[in-house]
Write an enzyme that holds these catalytic residues in place. Sequence first.
Site, PDB file in Angstrom:
ATOM      1  N   GLY A  53       0.570  -1.260   0.132  1.00 18.07           N
ATOM      2  CA  GLY A  53      -0.054  -0.013  -0.103  1.00 18.07           C
ATOM      3  C   GLY A  53       0.991   1.414   0.118  1.00 18.07           C
ATOM      4  O   GLY A  53       1.508   1.496  -0.883  1.00 18.07           O
ATOM      5  N   GLY A  54       0.744   2.085   1.200  1.00 14.13           N
ATOM      6  CA  GLY A  54       1.399   3.433   0.931  1.00 14.13           C
ATOM      7  C   GLY A  54       1.136   4.159  -0.167  1.00 14.13           C
ATOM      8  O   GLY A  54       2.011   4.933  -0.462  1.00 14.13           O
ATOM      9  N   HIS A  55      -0.246   4.499  -0.255  1.00 13.81           N
ATOM     10  CA  HIS A  55      -0.860   5.294  -1.279  1.00 13.81           C
ATOM     11  C   HIS A  55      -2.245   5.462  -0.951  1.00 13.81           C
ATOM     12  O   HIS A  55      -2.769   4.917  -0.248  1.00 13.81           O
ATOM     13  CB  HIS A  55      -0.689   4.649  -2.696  1.00 13.81           C
ATOM     14  CG  HIS A  55      -1.273   3.446  -2.830  1.00 13.81           C
ATOM     15  ND1 HIS A  55      -1.144   2.007  -2.579  1.00 13.81           N
ATOM     16  CD2 HIS A  55      -2.868   3.214  -3.295  1.00 13.81           C
ATOM     17  CE1 HIS A  55      -1.818   1.320  -3.015  1.00 13.81           C
ATOM     18  NE2 HIS A  55      -2.861   1.961  -3.310  1.00 13.81           N
ATOM     19  N   ALA A  56      -2.853   6.311  -1.610  1.00 12.31           N
ATOM     20  CA  ALA A  56      -4.313   6.588  -1.680  1.00 12.31           C
ATOM     21  C   ALA A  56      -4.709   6.978  -3.096  1.00 12.31           C
ATOM     22  O   ALA A  56      -4.155   6.985  -3.857  1.00 12.31           O
ATOM     23  CB  ALA A  56      -4.421   8.084  -0.820  1.00 12.31           C
ATOM     24  N   ARG A 101      -3.716   4.292   2.748  1.00  9.31           N
ATOM     25  CA  ARG A 101      -3.715   2.933   3.172  1.00  9.31           C
ATOM     26  C   ARG A 101      -2.305   2.363   3.191  1.00  9.31           C
ATOM     27  O   ARG A 101      -1.642   2.384   2.411  1.00  9.31           O
ATOM     28  CB  ARG A 101      -4.586   2.175   2.643  1.00  9.31           C
ATOM     29  CG  ARG A 101      -4.298   1.443   1.293  1.00  9.31           C
ATOM     30  CD  ARG A 101      -4.537   2.406   0.064  1.00  9.31           C
ATOM     31  NE  ARG A 101      -5.597   3.122  -0.009  1.00  9.31           N
ATOM     32  CZ  ARG A 101      -6.769   2.981  -0.380  1.00  9.31           C
ATOM     33  NH1 ARG A 101      -6.982   1.691  -1.168  1.00  9.31           N
ATOM     34  NH2 ARG A 101      -7.808   3.756  -0.415  1.00  9.31           N
TER      35      ARG A 101
END
Length: 149
Positions: A53-56, A101
């Site tokens: 993840g580590g993004h929106a 997230r």
Amino acid sequence: MRNTSVYDCSIIELNRHHHTKGNISVVENNQTIPFEVKRTYYLYDVPGGESRGGHAHKGLSQLIIAASGCFNVTLNDGNVKRTFTLNRPHQGLYVVPGIWRELDDFSSGSVCLVLASEKYETDDYIRDYNEFLKYKNETSYERDSHTEV
């Protein structure tokens, strides 16, 4: 979608059918989940200690399911963080657009199944956390500037 909150995200209980030969859970577009699935993918063999993840997303909704094993999903709306432990294949975490997230703490052999409302589109991703905060704050500014005094 910029003014969404982690409180707009929730666990959805999937329809579960028990059978002596094994269980089955069903996901139906616009019934079980509040969107039509246009893309499905899954994460597996995530090495210990790694995160995903580590993004929106600006416009995409998702249902995240621990099809096997368990892992944590931390949601962040720029103000509040909530962490969900997913460990039941008959439950999914509904994530609305505009939420950062991160997935971590994957158990050995875990499989993360993701149902997405849109096909892959690079422009829908926000991959830098500072850019995400700027994106979320632009909404607050726009909302405040339209308020009549």
